[in-house]
Design an enzyme around this catalytic site. Structure first.
Site, PDB file in Angstrom:
ATOM      1  N   GLU A  93       0.812  -1.209   0.000  1.00 59.24           N
ATOM      2  CA  GLU A  93       0.000   0.000   0.000  1.00 59.24           C
ATOM      3  C   GLU A  93       0.851   1.266   0.000  1.00 59.24           C
ATOM      4  OE1 GLU A  93      -3.610  -1.439   2.836  1.00 59.24           O
ATOM      5  OE2 GLU A  93      -1.798  -0.623   3.707  1.00 59.24           O
ATOM      6  N   CYS A 106       2.873   8.066   2.515  1.00 57.17           N
ATOM      7  CA  CYS A 106       3.333   6.976   3.370  1.00 57.17           C
ATOM      8  C   CYS A 106       3.633   5.782   2.477  1.00 57.17           C
ATOM      9  CB  CYS A 106       2.212   6.648   4.358  1.00 57.17           C
ATOM     10  SG  CYS A 106       2.591   5.220   5.374  1.00 57.17           S
ATOM     11  N   CYS A 113       6.045  -8.445   6.665  1.00 58.15           N
ATOM     12  CA  CYS A 113       7.109  -8.028   7.586  1.00 58.15           C
ATOM     13  C   CYS A 113       7.459  -9.179   8.507  1.00 58.15           C
ATOM     14  CB  CYS A 113       6.683  -6.820   8.405  1.00 58.15           C
ATOM     15  SG  CYS A 113       7.978  -6.237   9.527  1.00 58.15           S
ATOM     16  N   CYS A 117       5.259  -7.783  15.083  1.00 54.82           N
ATOM     17  CA  CYS A 117       4.743  -7.131  16.292  1.00 54.82           C
ATOM     18  C   CYS A 117       3.305  -7.597  16.535  1.00 54.82           C
ATOM     19  CB  CYS A 117       4.797  -5.619  16.138  1.00 54.82           C
ATOM     20  SG  CYS A 117       6.466  -5.036  15.834  1.00 54.82           S
ATOM     21  N   CYS A 120       0.266  -5.621  14.985  1.00 54.50           N
ATOM     22  CA  CYS A 120       0.412  -5.153  13.607  1.00 54.50           C
ATOM     23  C   CYS A 120      -0.071  -6.190  12.610  1.00 54.50           C
ATOM     24  CB  CYS A 120       1.872  -4.811  13.343  1.00 54.50           C
ATOM     25  SG  CYS A 120       2.166  -4.379  11.627  1.00 54.50           S
ATOM     26  N   GLY A 172       6.180  -3.120   6.184  1.00 58.32           N
ATOM     27  CA  GLY A 172       7.567  -3.567   6.230  1.00 58.32           C
ATOM     28  C   GLY A 172       8.454  -2.797   7.178  1.00 58.32           C
ATOM     29  N   GLU A 173       9.601  -3.386   7.470  1.00 55.54           N
ATOM     30  CA  GLU A 173      10.604  -2.754   8.325  1.00 55.54           C
ATOM     31  C   GLU A 173      11.729  -2.247   7.413  1.00 55.54           C
ATOM     32  OE1 GLU A 173      11.353  -1.718  11.528  1.00 55.54           O
ATOM     33  OE2 GLU A 173      13.121  -1.116  10.388  1.00 55.54           O
ATOM     34  N   SER A 204      10.650   5.176   9.742  1.00 55.28           N
ATOM     35  CA  SER A 204      10.161   4.618  10.999  1.00 55.28           C
ATOM     36  C   SER A 204      10.703   3.203  11.160  1.00 55.28           C
ATOM     37  CB  SER A 204       8.633   4.595  10.969  1.00 55.28           C
ATOM     38  OG  SER A 204       8.138   3.913  12.096  1.00 55.28           O
ATOM     39  N   SER A 226       9.486   3.053  16.794  1.00 57.40           N
ATOM     40  CA  SER A 226       8.269   2.450  17.331  1.00 57.40           C
ATOM     41  C   SER A 226       8.596   1.837  18.686  1.00 57.40           C
ATOM     42  CB  SER A 226       7.774   1.369  16.368  1.00 57.40           C
ATOM     43  OG  SER A 226       7.403   1.978  15.160  1.00 57.40           O
ATOM     44  N   HIS A 228       6.434   1.746  21.798  1.00 54.63           N
ATOM     45  CA  HIS A 228       5.242   0.967  22.210  1.00 54.63           C
ATOM     46  C   HIS A 228       5.225   0.379  23.622  1.00 54.63           C
ATOM     47  CE1 HIS A 228       4.158   1.385  18.086  1.00 54.63           C
ATOM     48  NE2 HIS A 228       5.009   0.491  17.649  1.00 54.63           N
ATOM     49  N   ASN A 307      -5.284   0.433  15.610  1.00 54.62           N
ATOM     50  CA  ASN A 307      -6.288   0.060  14.608  1.00 54.62           C
ATOM     51  C   ASN A 307      -6.572  -1.418  14.774  1.00 54.62           C
ATOM     52  OD1 ASN A 307      -6.336   2.572  13.153  1.00 54.62           O
ATOM     53  ND2 ASN A 307      -4.288   2.011  12.444  1.00 54.62           N
ATOM     54  N   CYS A 350      -5.152   1.145   8.231  1.00 55.23           N
ATOM     55  CA  CYS A 350      -4.339  -0.061   8.388  1.00 55.23           C
ATOM     56  C   CYS A 350      -4.426  -0.869   7.116  1.00 55.23           C
ATOM     57  CB  CYS A 350      -4.779  -0.885   9.584  1.00 55.23           C
ATOM     58  SG  CYS A 350      -6.372  -1.654   9.372  1.00 55.23           S
TER      59      CYS A 350
HETATM   60  N1  SAH Z   1       8.190  -1.312  10.538  1.00 57.44           N
HETATM   61  C1  SAH Z   1       8.284   0.047  10.864  1.00 57.44           C
HETATM   62  C2  SAH Z   1       7.490   0.962   9.958  1.00 57.44           C
HETATM   63  C3  SAH Z   1       6.099   0.512   9.558  1.00 57.44           C
HETATM   64  S1  SAH Z   1       4.899   0.444  10.797  1.00 57.44           S
HETATM   65  C4  SAH Z   1       7.924   0.271  12.331  1.00 57.44           C
HETATM   66  O1  SAH Z   1       7.445  -0.656  12.969  1.00 57.44           O
HETATM   67  O2  SAH Z   1       8.164   1.365  12.809  1.00 57.44           O
HETATM   68  C5  SAH Z   1       4.519   2.126  11.107  1.00 57.44           C
HETATM   69  C6  SAH Z   1       3.858   2.364  12.435  1.00 57.44           C
HETATM   70  O3  SAH Z   1       2.540   1.783  12.525  1.00 57.44           O
HETATM   71  C7  SAH Z   1       4.623   1.732  13.574  1.00 57.44           C
HETATM   72  O4  SAH Z   1       4.788   2.621  14.636  1.00 57.44           O
HETATM   73  C8  SAH Z   1       3.737   0.584  13.948  1.00 57.44           C
HETATM   74  O5  SAH Z   1       3.993   0.154  15.222  1.00 57.44           O
HETATM   75  C9  SAH Z   1       2.363   1.153  13.759  1.00 57.44           C
HETATM   76  N2  SAH Z   1       1.293   0.141  13.696  1.00 57.44           N
HETATM   77  C10 SAH Z   1       1.356  -1.102  13.200  1.00 57.44           C
HETATM   78  N3  SAH Z   1       0.184  -1.744  13.338  1.00 57.44           N
HETATM   79  C11 SAH Z   1      -0.654  -0.883  13.925  1.00 57.44           C
HETATM   80  C12 SAH Z   1      -2.019  -0.954  14.324  1.00 57.44           C
HETATM   81  N4  SAH Z   1      -2.738  -2.058  14.133  1.00 57.44           N
HETATM   82  N5  SAH Z   1      -2.546   0.127  14.914  1.00 57.44           N
HETATM   83  C13 SAH Z   1      -1.825   1.251  15.095  1.00 57.44           C
HETATM   84  N6  SAH Z   1      -0.547   1.373  14.743  1.00 57.44           N
HETATM   85  C14 SAH Z   1       0.046   0.323  14.161  1.00 57.44           C
HETATM   86 FE1  SF4 Z   2       6.910  -5.007  11.014  1.00 56.44          FE
HETATM   87 FE2  SF4 Z   2       6.607  -2.387  11.859  1.00 56.44          FE
HETATM   88 FE3  SF4 Z   2       4.448  -4.168  11.760  1.00 56.44          FE
HETATM   89 FE4  SF4 Z   2       6.353  -4.479  13.652  1.00 56.44          FE
HETATM   90  S1  SF4 Z   2       4.957  -2.684  13.444  1.00 56.44           S
HETATM   91  S2  SF4 Z   2       5.451  -6.131  12.339  1.00 56.44           S
HETATM   92  S3  SF4 Z   2       8.201  -3.869  12.488  1.00 56.44           S
HETATM   93  S4  SF4 Z   2       5.697  -3.394   9.982  1.00 56.44           S
END
Ligand code: SAH
Ligand code: SF4
Length: 389
Positions: A93, A106, A113, A117, A120, A172-173, A204, A226, A228, A307, A350
């Site tokens: 996306e 974005c 990924c 997490c 996510c 992705g990371e 990020s 990130s 958290h 989300n 999301c």
């Molecule tokens: N992988 C990288 C960048 C992509 S994620 C990272 O983790 O930073 C971008 C942001 O979206 C991160 O801060 C991630 O933790 C957050 N994110 C992922 N899933 C989410 C969700 N379901 N609700 C809110 N934020 C979320």
């Molecule tokens: Fe990967 Fe970022 Fe999602 Fe964690 S929050 S699974 S690092 S995309």
């Protein structure tokens, strides 16, 4: 038959080398860069200041193409989301978020990924593959010129730029796809391409410590981390990578990064999860973490309302709790923002849609790959996709 080269894969230096291979002078590379990234050209015949012989040579060996658009939706708030086909049943996306004085794109750096997490949804799809340079920068290329076209703005450096900021916060990371990500970043910053300032491009990361150091040396753009969680036990359970690079190391890496960063603070992202990480006590623990007397980390917090997605078993903190949490941080002098949800009506908050187009066989393959990563990083397993600046 020789394989055609996608010129979107090439950074400025590589284009010079490519031109040299064709027996052309370096200034041709600059012209090509401008045609591609400033005019959005994909047809060599449109490149009128290149000799006809060179245009013919290019047409027989190269092409310029971003990933194909599977769907393109605009939300009632103006947020526009594209779903792009990156081959083999994978989709990623790209989301554009218009605001009064800026337009933020974005972008994604991987299909799926591996970090997994818990909150996510990208991780739920498993890791599929790294995107190429062309697939990363192609998102900016495609979006900028699609947005201009929609508004009737001419391509070229004189036309009003639609995308003023980029955040690598899609799927992705980015630091686990390091080289293509850095090459794409360099194109974003190059004056003959997009000419964005380093402050307006944010990467990020979930905290890949050694790669944060490399990024500071190779292309220090603005950094979001990130975080958290306020302690290692909690973060281990939310961001499995924490077992490898725990909070102390992560904070030290942030401090090192700041010596080279274009901004004098790191943005900490904090996903607000009901009853998991959202108490006043967690906020106080965070303050102690970043205001550590000996070694504070200049930072700002961005609280992201979770989300929700069904398999996560997690809930979004309610608004009163999010505000109370923000107040504890702000009372300690930490600049704190709460991310507003954008594009809800098109699922731009999301990455659900990317999941819908996956076919089941591919999902199985990815799950197998995921099992390997689970062994490496722990059993938690989630999905990543966030949008918005
Ligand atoms: N992988 C990288 C960048 C992509 S994620 C990272 O983790 O930073 C971008 C942001 O979206 C991160 O801060 C991630 O933790 C957050 N994110 C992922 N899933 C989410 C969700 N379901 N609700 C809110 N934020 C979320
Ligand atoms: Fe990967 Fe970022 Fe999602 Fe964690 S929050 S699974 S690092 S995309």
């Amino acid at each position: 038959m020789t394989q055609l080269t996608n010129l979107l894969d090439k950074d400025p230096a590589q284009l010079v080398a490519y031109c040299a291979e064709l027996g052309e002078k370096p200034f041709r590379a600059k012209q090509l860069l401008r045609w591609i990234h400033q005019f959005g050209a994909s047809d060599f015949d449109a490149m009128t200041d290149l000799a006809k012989s060179l245009r013919d040579k290019l047409a027989s060996r190269a092409f310029i193409a971003a990933p194909a658009v599977i769907s393109d939706h605009t939300s009632s708030d103006g947020t526009r989301k594209w779903l792009l086909d990156v081959g083999h049943g994978d989709a990623v996306e790209t989301v554009f978020i218009p605001e009064e004085n800026r337009g933020t794109l974005c972008i994604s750096t991987q299909a799926g990924c591996a970090v997994n997490c818990r909150f996510c949804s990208t991780g739920k799809q498993g890791f599929s593959r790294n995107l190429t340079v062309g697939e990363i920068i192609g998102q900016l290329w495609m979006a900028e010129f699609a947005l201009r076209q929609a508004k009737g703005i001419e391509p070229g450096p004189k036309g009003e730029r639609q995308i003023t900021n980029v955040v690598m916060m899609g799927m992705g990371e980015p630091l686990l796809n390091f080289e293509p990500t850095v090459t794409a970043l360099k194109l974003m910053l190059d004056d003959n391409a997009y000419g964005l300032s380093r402050r307006r491009v944010t990467l990020s990361t979930s905290g890949v410590v050694p790669m944060m150091d490399r990024l500071s040396q190779e292309c220090a753009v603005a950094l979001a981390v990130s975080v958290h969680a306020s302690n290692d036990a909690l973060r281990d359970s939310l961001v499995p990578l924490n077992k490898k690079y725990p909070l102390r190391e992560l904070m030290a890496a942030c401090r090192r990064y700041l010596e080279f960063a274009p901004r004098d603070f790191v943005t900490f992202e904090y996903c607000m999860l009901d009853g998991v990480n959202d108490s006043d006590q967690h906020a106080r623990e965070l303050i102690a973490l970043v205001q550590d007397g000996e070694a504070p980390v200049p930072c700002k917090f961005n609280l992201i309302p979770f989300n929700p997605f069904p398999e996560s078993g997690l809930k979004r903190s309610n608004n009163v709790r999010i505000k109370a949490f923000a107040k504890v941080l702000m009372d300690a002098g930490i600049v704190t923002t709460i991310r507003k949800t954008r594009g809800d009506d098109i699922d731009a908050a999301c990455g659900q849609l990317a999941g819908e187009v996956q076919d089941r066989t591919r999902v199985q393959e990815r799950m197998q790959k995921m099992a390997e990563y689970q062994q490496k990083y722990g059993r938690d397993f989630g999905r990543i996709v966030e949008i918005s600046s």
